[in-house]
Design a protein around this motif. Structure first.
Motif, mmCIF file in Angstrom:
data_model
loop_
_atom_site.group_PDB
_atom_site.id
_atom_site.type_symbol
_atom_site.label_atom_id
_atom_site.label_comp_id
_atom_site.label_asym_id
_atom_site.label_seq_id
_atom_site.Cartn_x
_atom_site.Cartn_y
_atom_site.Cartn_z
ATOM 1 N N SER A 1 1.457 5.217 -2.335
ATOM 2 C CA SER A 1 1.282 6.350 -1.507
ATOM 3 C C SER A 1 1.872 7.540 -1.624
ATOM 4 C CB SER A 1 1.424 6.222 0.042
ATOM 5 O OG SER A 1 1.318 7.144 0.811
ATOM 6 N N LEU A 2 1.427 8.781 -1.612
ATOM 7 C CA LEU A 2 2.203 9.996 -1.930
ATOM 8 C C LEU A 2 1.997 10.983 -0.695
ATOM 9 C CD1 LEU A 2 0.639 10.879 -5.580
ATOM 10 C CD2 LEU A 2 2.898 9.580 -4.731
ATOM 11 N N LYS A 3 2.069 10.181 0.524
ATOM 12 C CA LYS A 3 1.711 10.857 1.786
ATOM 13 C C LYS A 3 3.337 11.534 2.067
ATOM 14 C CE LYS A 3 0.587 10.379 6.330
ATOM 15 N NZ LYS A 3 0.225 9.298 7.392
ATOM 16 N N SER B 1 4.458 7.613 -7.750
ATOM 17 C CA SER B 1 4.688 7.006 -6.653
ATOM 18 C C SER B 1 6.073 6.174 -6.598
ATOM 19 C CB SER B 1 3.435 5.927 -6.225
ATOM 20 O OG SER B 1 3.338 4.997 -7.063
ATOM 21 N N GLN C 1 0.802 -1.136 -0.171
ATOM 22 C CA GLN C 1 0.139 0.032 0.106
ATOM 23 C C GLN C 1 1.024 1.431 0.101
ATOM 24 O OE1 GLN C 1 -2.794 0.033 3.223
ATOM 25 N NE2 GLN C 1 -3.893 1.768 2.273
ATOM 26 N N ASP C 2 2.006 1.213 0.687
ATOM 27 C CA ASP C 2 2.847 2.344 0.877
ATOM 28 C C ASP C 2 3.402 2.595 -0.575
ATOM 29 O OD1 ASP C 2 2.346 2.680 3.587
ATOM 30 O OD2 ASP C 2 4.125 1.537 4.173
ATOM 31 N N ASN C 3 3.717 1.529 -1.348
ATOM 32 C CA ASN C 3 4.324 2.053 -2.394
ATOM 33 C C ASN C 3 3.350 2.860 -3.494
ATOM 34 O OD1 ASN C 3 6.664 0.353 -2.626
ATOM 35 N ND2 ASN C 3 5.462 -1.726 -2.838
ATOM 36 N N GLU D 1 -6.103 12.427 -2.733
ATOM 37 C CA GLU D 1 -6.585 11.297 -2.046
ATOM 38 C C GLU D 1 -5.543 10.267 -1.748
ATOM 39 O OE1 GLU D 1 -10.063 7.885 -2.655
ATOM 40 O OE2 GLU D 1 -9.380 9.206 -4.548
ATOM 41 N N ALA D 2 -4.263 10.167 -2.403
ATOM 42 C CA ALA D 2 -3.160 9.431 -2.212
ATOM 43 C C ALA D 2 -2.292 10.184 -1.165
ATOM 44 C CB ALA D 2 -2.455 9.278 -3.480
ATOM 45 N N GLY D 3 -2.633 11.193 -0.600
ATOM 46 C CA GLY D 3 -1.806 11.763 0.420
ATOM 47 C C GLY D 3 -1.072 13.058 0.098
ATOM 48 N N TYR E 1 -9.489 15.704 1.577
ATOM 49 C CA TYR E 1 -8.740 14.420 1.982
ATOM 50 C C TYR E 1 -7.771 14.849 3.005
ATOM 51 C CZ TYR E 1 -10.621 12.674 -2.426
ATOM 52 O OH TYR E 1 -11.472 12.154 -3.487
#
Length: 256
Positions: A8-10, A232, A4-6, A33-35, A58
């Protein structure tokens, strides 16, 4: 890093040009939405204000910056403002662009030059301005090109030529900016946006669908999902590539 972290753009900050409507808007919202914190850029204040407000729901920071990408001083100001508010830039999406289709005989040399400036020079300038900041973050660039860059079709001599140049600019900058900055492109096929709707009636829309292997028009979200992937960590080993998102159409689906 989890699967999931792969994706993510958090903690990242992204600048998206042409993000008041259509594909750019979809990318800004998908990034949020991806952070990612998002900087929404376009010429119409009301459009980007609305997208920035939607993105902030978001739980990320959002900024709306009015900017004419044809004005290099405005691009410099955009980056300065982004750094002042966000503190960093990790992702650049060059989405602003476009040109009206028409017979080659009706396109002047001045119009060809202007279309090239809008689709290529603006992206090059912003890449050049943002690159030192992306380098500090090991960031990435995503250029939005077009299937018109590779289709042999009538009435797209100016637009197709400029987008083909943007495709190759992507490959050249990827070679030059590696390994610290990844540079990729997305080549959309027939995407149903507000801009396209005005050119298609029900019959021509159906004709495009029939000529597309996936038997559907693309949606802005299809391009946004591809952009999230390329920006990402999942795409950490991908650079200098153009991702074709076109429903499988290997030749133009336009019925005109």
């Amino acid at each position: 890093m989890t699967h999931q972290d792969n994706f993510s753009l958090k903690g990242k900050t992204a600048i998206i040009t042409g993000s008041g409507k259509g594909i750019g808007k979809a990318i800004a919202l998908a990034f949020a939405e991806a952070g990612a914190n998002v900087v929404c850029v376009a010429r119409t204040q009301a459009d980007i204000d609305a997208v920035a407000e939607q993105a902030s729901q978001y739980g990320v920071k959002s900024l709306a910056v009015v900017c004419d990408v044809m004005d290099e001083s405005a691009l410099n100001a955009l980056v300065v403002q982004t750094l002042e508010v966000m503190g960093q830039v990790d992702i650049l999406v060059n989405n602003a662009g476009g040109a009206r289709p028409g017979p080659a005989m009706s396109v002047s040399g001045e119009q060809l030059t202007r279309d090239f400036e809008f689709n290529v020079t603006t992206a090059f300038n912003l890449c050049r301005i943002v690159a030192p900041h992306l380098q500090a973050q090991s960031g990435s660039i995503v250029n939005i090109t077009s299937a018109a860059a590779r289709y042999s079709q009538k009435n797209f001599s100016s637009y197709g030529t400029s987008k083909a140049a943007l495709d190759h600019l992507t490959h050249l900058l990827a070679a030059e900016f590696a390994p610290t900055i990844r540079v990729n492109a997305i080549s959309p096929g027939a995407i149903m946006t507000e801009a396209l709707e005005q050119f298609l009636d029900e019959a021509s829309t159906q004709a495009v669908i029939e000529r597309t292997p996936m038997k559907a028009m693309g949606k802005p979200e299809d391009i946004a999902n591809a952009a999230v992937f390329l920006a990402s960590p999942a795409a950490r080993w991908i650079t200098g590539k153009t991702l074709e998102v076109d429903g499988g159409a290997e030749s133009t689906p336009w019925p005109f």
